[in-house]
Design an enzyme around this catalytic site. Structure first.
Site: not given
Ligand code: EPU
Length: 345
Positions: A170, A242, A339
């Site tokens: 990012r 996020s 972010e």
């Molecule tokens: N998780 C939980 N509880 C929840 C949701 C998620 O424990 O309620 C844990 C799980 O272990 C899950 C992990 O968090 O496997 C990752 O969750 P998720 O796949 O939803 O992704 P994220 O890491 O929270 C990132 C990006 C998102 C992007 C998603 C999907 C960042 C800051 N965010 O989120 O990007 O859509 O991966 O690839 O890196 C954004 O940048 O605005 C954004 C939405």
């Protein structure tokens, strides 16, 4: 005297131009549709010594309640072109004001691989390299060929290579001092009719299992469904996706967290010494998932997503975010950073 193309609006609500629906007024607001208009807008700002803020879709920015005491330039440059060779490789060039997801939809519709994992990300093409948008195992830097920019200090155009853009998680040159004079005009992407499936991300793996024949349209459909389940609708609430970055920590910090919680903590390897921890996981354990304080809350299906339910202020959101940051640091010793770009002047 040269003809003035652009239209300068005054005291425009930034809440109406950002998906969080927060923030004060822009002293001047200029929507530019061509490079000529952009140059005029810059010269207007520079002559009057007003600071410039370049706005795309407003989906990753929080303006303070004081707004922007300067010129907000909304990039509305439109245009897309396709150049496909006989081997099935295509270069797609899109102007900064194009809606990101319309470009993804169109490329997928043409059977081109490359952008499908980045389906449904709100915002514009111009914001994509600035933020190095990413989702489901892909970052936009993986498919960018070059980025054309206008240097506001010299008024000249430059074409930057991927290396020159200094992309990170990012992050890019455009978010730092060295790139702060650049305004993104066009972005070129390297796409292909030859499948390059990226289905290793947990949600996609669970969706498709071990299938190896998935089409590019199916990937987009899957991501749209996954995102519908996880993210709030922009039509219903204010959000910028996020709100924080997932923290990168030393492996020893990750181990300490596991022994403190007496549970395995999910993580992704960054390098030999560091891992990235999904902050959503930590926030859920700390009880933030679905928690609401006044007009702000952490989304019920994805606590990393902060939601403005309406009627709040940017100040309230900043306070809400600070409360989370403080608690995460106190309880895990991990320092988290936003972010979303928080803009004040
Ligand atoms: N998780 C939980 N509880 C929840 C949701 C998620 O424990 O309620 C844990 C799980 O272990 C899950 C992990 O968090 O496997 C990752 O969750 P998720 O796949 O939803 O992704 P994220 O890491 O929270 C990132 C990006 C998102 C992007 C998603 C999907 C960042 C800051 N965010 O989120 O990007 O859509 O991966 O690839 O890196 C954004 O940048 O605005 C954004 C939405």
């Amino acid at each position: 005297m040269s003809k003035l193309f652009m239209q300068v609006q005054e005291n425009i609500s930034l809440a109406e131009h950002t998906t969080l629906r927060l923030g004060g007024l822009a002293r001047f607001f200029i929507s530019v549709h061509s490079v000529e208009e952009l140059r005029e807008a810059i010269s207007f700002a520079q002559k009057n010594e007003y600071p410039i803020y370049v706005l795309g879709g407003g989906s990753n920015v929080l303006f303070s309640d004081m707004g922007w005491n300067g010129v907000v330039i909304q990039m509305s440059l439109l245009g897309r072109s396709y150049d496909e060779d006989s081997r099935g490789d295509a270069q797609v060039v899109a102007c900064a004001g194009e809606i990101w997801d319309q470009l993804v939809e169109e490329t997928v519709g043409q059977g081109l691989w490359g952008l499908e994992n980045l389906s449904r990300i709100p915002g514009t093409v111009g914001a994509a390299p600035v933020q190095n948008i990413g989702a489901y195992g892909v970052e936009v830097k993986d498919v960018i060929d070059w980025v054309e920019v206008l240097d506001t200090t010299t008024n000249r155009l430059h074409v930057l290579s991927v290396t020159e853009c200094a992309f990170g998680y990012r992050d890019s040159i455009f978010k730092h001092k060295e790139g702060s004079a650049y305004i993104v005009l066009r972005v070129a992407f390297r796409l292909s009719t030859h499948p390059s499936r990226r289905l290793e991300y947990k949600d996609l793996y669970e969706y498709f299992g071990t299938r190896t024949d998935v089409s590019v349209k199916e990937v987009r459909e899957a991501i749209n469904k996954i995102r519908d389940n996880k993210f709030p609708s922009l039509a219903k609430v204010g959000t910028a996706g996020s709100f924080f970055k997932n923290p990168t920590v030393r492996k020893s910090v990750h181990k300490e967290l596991e022994s403190w919680l007496d549970a395995p903590v999910p993580c992704y390897i960054v390098d030999t010494d560091h891992v990235k921890i999904p902050l959503a996981w930590i926030l859920e354990r700390l009880g933030w998932k679905g928690k609401r304080l006044g007009a702000m809350g952490c989304w019920e299906n994805q606590p990393l997503v902060i939601v403005h339910y309406g009627g709040g202020t940017a100040g309230e959101l900043i306070l809400f975010a600070r409360t989370i940051m403080k608690e995460v640091q106190e309880k895990t010793s991990i320092k988290i950073v936003p972010e979303v770009n928080i803009v004040t002047n």
